[in-house]
Scaffold this motif. Structure first.
Motif, PDB file in Angstrom:
ATOM      1  N   ALA A 176      -5.581 -33.151 -45.121  1.00 42.80           N
ATOM      2  CA  ALA A 176      -6.212 -33.143 -43.924  1.00 42.80           C
ATOM      3  C   ALA A 176      -6.462 -31.711 -43.585  1.00 42.80           C
ATOM      4  O   ALA A 176      -7.215 -31.462 -42.794  1.00 42.80           O
ATOM      5  CB  ALA A 176      -5.127 -33.843 -42.970  1.00 42.80           C
ATOM      6  N   THR A 177      -5.389 -30.881 -43.876  1.00 45.92           N
ATOM      7  CA  THR A 177      -5.317 -29.352 -43.563  1.00 45.92           C
ATOM      8  C   THR A 177      -6.836 -28.969 -44.434  1.00 45.92           C
ATOM      9  O   THR A 177      -7.701 -28.301 -43.516  1.00 45.92           O
ATOM     10  CB  THR A 177      -4.142 -28.769 -44.053  1.00 45.92           C
ATOM     11  N   ALA A 178      -6.973 -29.242 -45.623  1.00 48.09           N
ATOM     12  CA  ALA A 178      -8.390 -28.932 -46.287  1.00 48.09           C
ATOM     13  C   ALA A 178      -9.642 -29.436 -45.480  1.00 48.09           C
ATOM     14  O   ALA A 178     -10.286 -28.815 -45.452  1.00 48.09           O
ATOM     15  CB  ALA A 178      -8.040 -29.262 -47.670  1.00 48.09           C
ATOM     16  N   ASP A 179      -9.394 -30.530 -45.181  1.00 44.32           N
ATOM     17  CA  ASP A 179     -10.760 -31.313 -44.385  1.00 44.32           C
ATOM     18  C   ASP A 179     -10.723 -30.569 -43.326  1.00 44.32           C
ATOM     19  O   ASP A 179     -12.038 -30.244 -42.753  1.00 44.32           O
ATOM     20  CB  ASP A 179     -10.236 -32.552 -44.242  1.00 44.32           C
ATOM     21  N   PHE A 180      -9.877 -30.194 -42.521  1.00 45.02           N
ATOM     22  CA  PHE A 180      -9.813 -29.471 -41.135  1.00 45.02           C
ATOM     23  C   PHE A 180     -10.763 -27.964 -41.447  1.00 45.02           C
ATOM     24  O   PHE A 180     -11.759 -27.624 -40.765  1.00 45.02           O
ATOM     25  CB  PHE A 180      -8.584 -29.037 -40.725  1.00 45.02           C
ATOM     26  N   ILE A 181     -10.050 -27.253 -42.450  1.00 43.63           N
ATOM     27  CA  ILE A 181     -11.017 -25.937 -42.802  1.00 43.63           C
ATOM     28  C   ILE A 181     -12.214 -26.173 -43.280  1.00 43.63           C
ATOM     29  O   ILE A 181     -13.194 -25.390 -42.971  1.00 43.63           O
ATOM     30  CB  ILE A 181      -9.859 -25.434 -43.744  1.00 43.63           C
ATOM     31  N   LEU A 182     -12.641 -27.028 -44.377  1.00 49.24           N
ATOM     32  CA  LEU A 182     -13.661 -27.265 -45.104  1.00 49.24           C
ATOM     33  C   LEU A 182     -14.778 -28.124 -44.373  1.00 49.24           C
ATOM     34  O   LEU A 182     -16.138 -27.785 -44.482  1.00 49.24           O
ATOM     35  CB  LEU A 182     -13.487 -27.734 -46.401  1.00 49.24           C
ATOM     36  N   LEU A 183     -14.198 -28.926 -43.475  1.00 52.39           N
ATOM     37  CA  LEU A 183     -15.430 -29.920 -43.071  1.00 52.39           C
ATOM     38  C   LEU A 183     -15.347 -29.830 -41.270  1.00 52.39           C
ATOM     39  O   LEU A 183     -16.301 -29.532 -40.599  1.00 52.39           O
ATOM     40  CB  LEU A 183     -15.218 -31.476 -43.431  1.00 52.39           C
ATOM     41  N   ASP A 184     -14.250 -29.740 -40.659  1.00 52.81           N
ATOM     42  CA  ASP A 184     -14.074 -29.843 -39.268  1.00 52.81           C
ATOM     43  C   ASP A 184     -14.642 -28.801 -38.570  1.00 52.81           C
ATOM     44  O   ASP A 184     -15.178 -28.610 -37.601  1.00 52.81           O
ATOM     45  CB  ASP A 184     -12.719 -30.298 -38.865  1.00 52.81           C
ATOM     46  N   ILE A 185     -14.162 -27.396 -38.981  1.00 55.21           N
ATOM     47  CA  ILE A 185     -14.392 -26.242 -38.525  1.00 55.21           C
ATOM     48  C   ILE A 185     -15.944 -25.856 -38.455  1.00 55.21           C
ATOM     49  O   ILE A 185     -16.761 -25.950 -37.610  1.00 55.21           O
ATOM     50  CB  ILE A 185     -13.747 -25.106 -38.981  1.00 55.21           C
ATOM     51  N   PRO A 186     -16.570 -25.951 -39.596  1.00 58.55           N
ATOM     52  CA  PRO A 186     -18.081 -26.082 -39.697  1.00 58.55           C
ATOM     53  C   PRO A 186     -18.890 -27.011 -38.938  1.00 58.55           C
ATOM     54  O   PRO A 186     -19.947 -26.776 -38.193  1.00 58.55           O
ATOM     55  CB  PRO A 186     -18.485 -25.907 -41.085  1.00 58.55           C
ATOM     56  N   GLY A 187     -18.491 -28.404 -38.935  1.00 61.41           N
ATOM     57  CA  GLY A 187     -18.954 -29.302 -38.110  1.00 61.41           C
ATOM     58  C   GLY A 187     -18.674 -29.270 -36.731  1.00 61.41           C
ATOM     59  O   GLY A 187     -19.749 -29.435 -36.091  1.00 61.41           O
ATOM     60  N   THR A 188     -17.685 -28.577 -36.267  1.00 58.66           N
ATOM     61  CA  THR A 188     -17.457 -28.566 -34.755  1.00 58.66           C
ATOM     62  C   THR A 188     -18.459 -27.238 -34.603  1.00 58.66           C
ATOM     63  O   THR A 188     -19.207 -27.390 -33.204  1.00 58.66           O
ATOM     64  CB  THR A 188     -16.291 -27.837 -34.614  1.00 58.66           C
ATOM     65  N   LEU A 189     -18.691 -26.092 -35.405  1.00 58.55           N
ATOM     66  CA  LEU A 189     -19.485 -25.209 -34.799  1.00 58.55           C
ATOM     67  C   LEU A 189     -21.043 -25.827 -34.837  1.00 58.55           C
ATOM     68  O   LEU A 189     -21.757 -25.333 -33.634  1.00 58.55           O
ATOM     69  CB  LEU A 189     -19.541 -23.911 -35.797  1.00 58.55           C
ATOM     70  N   ALA A 190     -21.419 -26.505 -35.736  1.00 60.99           N
ATOM     71  CA  ALA A 190     -22.608 -27.021 -35.899  1.00 60.99           C
ATOM     72  C   ALA A 190     -22.952 -27.921 -34.650  1.00 60.99           C
ATOM     73  O   ALA A 190     -23.985 -28.052 -33.965  1.00 60.99           O
ATOM     74  CB  ALA A 190     -23.068 -27.772 -37.143  1.00 60.99           C
ATOM     75  N   TYR A 191     -22.123 -28.749 -34.367  1.00 57.88           N
ATOM     76  CA  TYR A 191     -21.966 -29.690 -33.268  1.00 57.88           C
ATOM     77  C   TYR A 191     -22.382 -29.000 -31.868  1.00 57.88           C
ATOM     78  O   TYR A 191     -23.176 -29.397 -30.866  1.00 57.88           O
ATOM     79  CB  TYR A 191     -20.969 -30.651 -33.180  1.00 57.88           C
ATOM     80  N   ASN A 192     -21.558 -27.970 -31.657  1.00 56.65           N
ATOM     81  CA  ASN A 192     -21.679 -27.089 -30.477  1.00 56.65           C
ATOM     82  C   ASN A 192     -23.101 -26.254 -30.120  1.00 56.65           C
ATOM     83  O   ASN A 192     -23.395 -26.485 -29.289  1.00 56.65           O
ATOM     84  CB  ASN A 192     -20.421 -26.114 -29.965  1.00 56.65           C
TER      85      ASN A 192
END
Length: 212
Positions: A176-192
């Motif tokens: 889950a930590t790896a997913d947060f760094i690799l997917l959620d952070i860039p996904g959040t930036l793109a979504y905003n």
């Protein structure tokens, strides 16, 4: 060290953002089970023992799922986690405390209640009047519910969770930590970045839905 600092800064920024991706939570929750009671209007019963009244419902195990994006600006109706039945065990009857006034209303032919209000009342009473099971309430009495009980708009039963059965494994937390760094952070930036583009479409979609 610099990378850790950057991740920490991004984490704080995401948590304070109005919209963020949270697939890491679903990875963590995939290994967790909860025990809870399903409040489905057509399956509820009414029971009392002495002066205490209860709603009879079904208890079983659930898994928790989060929406892919938490968005407190555009998708305000779709931010809460939902619970899905898990496992194949038969449900067990559970008895949830309610007030005598609510019990009286539920027995009236012209009475009215809705599942969300029942859920809120039960949640308020639980700290002082715990959930009971059939073997704890011998000698009580069943009563007919005559009132109309309205389900939530989704027609899905509300789930009142009261016990986490197990903890996620260390491996799942690491994933889950790896997913947060690799997917959620860039996904959040793109979504905003995309929010200004999506906002007019969401607004008109909601406007047309209200008109119809």
């Amino acid at each position: 060290m610099k990378k850790l600092c950057l991740i920490s800064v991004l984490s704080v920024a995401i948590c304070s953002s109005c919209a963020y991706m949270q697939s890491n939570k679903n990875i963590t929750e995939a290994g967790v089970q909860y025990e809870g009671c399903s409040l489905k209007a057509t399956e509820l019963g009414l029971y009392n023992k002495g002066s205490q009244w209860y709603i009879k419902a079904n208890a079983q195990q659930y898994s928790k799922r989060y929406p892919l994006f938490h968005d407190s600006m555009l998708l305000t109706d779709n931010n809460a986690p939902h619970f899905k039945k898990s496992g194949h065990a038969e449900p067990v009857a559970c008895y949830l405390p309610i007030s005598a006034g609510t019990a009286a209303t539920l027995q009236m032919e012209n009475g009215y209640a809705n599942v969300i209000d029942l859920q809120d009342e039960i949640s308020r009473l639980l700290p002082e009047r715990p959930i009971r099971y059939a073997h704890e309430l011998r000698g009580g009495a069943n009563h007919r519910i005559a009132a109309h009980i309205e389900q939530a708009d989704t027609e899905e039963p509300a789930v009142l969770t009261f016990k986490q059965v197990n903890e996620p494994s260390t491996a799942r937390r690491a994933l889950a930590t790896a997913d947060f760094i690799l997917l959620d952070i860039p996904g959040t930036l793109a979504y905003n970045v995309a929010i200004p583009v999506m906002a007019p479409f969401v607004f008109f979609s909601e406007f047309l839905s209200e008109e119809n």
